[in-house]
Write a protein that holds these residues in place. Structure first.
Motif, PDB file in Angstrom:
ATOM      1  N   PHE A  38       0.837  -1.197   0.000  1.00 56.77           N
ATOM      2  CA  PHE A  38       0.000   0.000   0.000  1.00 56.77           C
ATOM      3  C   PHE A  38       0.872   1.247   0.000  1.00 56.77           C
ATOM      4  O   PHE A  38       1.870   1.312   0.718  1.00 56.77           O
ATOM      5  N   LEU A  39       0.477   2.229  -0.787  1.00 56.41           N
ATOM      6  CA  LEU A  39       1.058   3.563  -0.668  1.00 56.41           C
ATOM      7  C   LEU A  39       0.167   4.319   0.298  1.00 56.41           C
ATOM      8  O   LEU A  39      -1.051   4.145   0.282  1.00 56.41           O
ATOM      9  N   PHE A  40       0.756   5.152   1.134  1.00 64.90           N
ATOM     10  CA  PHE A  40      -0.070   5.976   2.006  1.00 64.90           C
ATOM     11  C   PHE A  40      -0.068   7.397   1.465  1.00 64.90           C
ATOM     12  O   PHE A  40       0.980   7.988   1.225  1.00 64.90           O
ATOM     13  N   GLY A  41      -1.273   7.921   1.296  1.00 62.88           N
ATOM     14  CA  GLY A  41      -1.446   9.296   0.862  1.00 62.88           C
ATOM     15  C   GLY A  41      -1.958   9.369  -0.558  1.00 62.88           C
ATOM     16  O   GLY A  41      -1.225   9.084  -1.503  1.00 62.88           O
ATOM     17  N   ALA A  42      -3.217   9.700  -0.711  1.00 70.75           N
ATOM     18  CA  ALA A  42      -3.810   9.898  -2.031  1.00 70.75           C
ATOM     19  C   ALA A  42      -3.500  11.333  -2.442  1.00 70.75           C
ATOM     20  O   ALA A  42      -4.320  12.234  -2.330  1.00 70.75           O
ATOM     21  N   ASN A  43      -2.264  11.519  -2.878  1.00 67.88           N
ATOM     22  CA  ASN A  43      -1.787  12.869  -3.152  1.00 67.88           C
ATOM     23  C   ASN A  43      -0.747  12.848  -4.273  1.00 67.88           C
ATOM     24  O   ASN A  43      -0.464  11.809  -4.862  1.00 67.88           O
ATOM     25  N   ILE A  44      -0.173  13.989  -4.530  1.00 70.76           N
ATOM     26  CA  ILE A  44       0.790  14.156  -5.612  1.00 70.76           C
ATOM     27  C   ILE A  44       2.013  13.276  -5.429  1.00 70.76           C
ATOM     28  O   ILE A  44       2.615  12.826  -6.403  1.00 70.76           O
ATOM     29  N   PHE A  45       2.391  12.968  -4.191  1.00 73.98           N
ATOM     30  CA  PHE A  45       3.582  12.154  -3.961  1.00 73.98           C
ATOM     31  C   PHE A  45       3.354  10.724  -4.446  1.00 73.98           C
ATOM     32  O   PHE A  45       4.206  10.148  -5.124  1.00 73.98           O
ATOM     33  N   SER A  46       2.216  10.143  -4.124  1.00 74.17           N
ATOM     34  CA  SER A  46       1.897   8.803  -4.615  1.00 74.17           C
ATOM     35  C   SER A  46       1.756   8.817  -6.134  1.00 74.17           C
ATOM     36  O   SER A  46       2.231   7.903  -6.824  1.00 74.17           O
TER      37      SER A  46
END
Length: 121
Positions: A38-46
């Motif tokens: 899992f990636l954490f953070g539904a944002n620009i970094f992911s």
């Protein structure tokens, strides 16, 4: 490649690109060892990690605490955004955490949900 920037900013751009390339390779390497990633953070970094080479096929979902993002697709990918609570009954899982100054707080919350989850900063 560096876009046409002021020469004094070229090294900053190159450092930015190198950092994300290195992190994408790290995620791909670790992801081979876990059934659920899992990636954490539904944002620009992911989004950027996925864009520069994280193998989307190895990622189960993107986790985020924002309820407004749950059950939606992370823009630019086919991944769904889920609540960290889905980790409760999952075995052999890793969470890739890129939340800056909030890393420790988020990691503690994740480990309270499932202490068997591997957190990768």
């Amino acid at each position: 490649k560096c876009p046409n920037l002021f020469p004094e900013n070229k090294h900053l751009w190159n450092s930015f690109i190198t950092y994300f390339d290195t992190e994408a390779k790290k995620v791909n390497k670790f992801a081979k060892n876990y059934k659920n990633n899992f990636l954490f953070g539904a944002n620009i970094f992911s989004q950027h990690l996925l864009n520069v080479g994280v193998d989307e096929g190895r990622i189960s979902a993107v986790l985020d605490n924002d309820k407004n993002k749950h059950k939606r697709r992370l823009y630019g990918s086919n991944l769904k955004v889920e609540s960290p609570s889905i980790l409760l009954d999952i075995d052999n899982a890793a969470v890739y955490l890129y939340a800056g100054k909030y890393n420790e707080e988020i990691a503690a919350d994740i480990l309270n949900i499932n202490s068997k989850v591997e957190i990768v900063f």
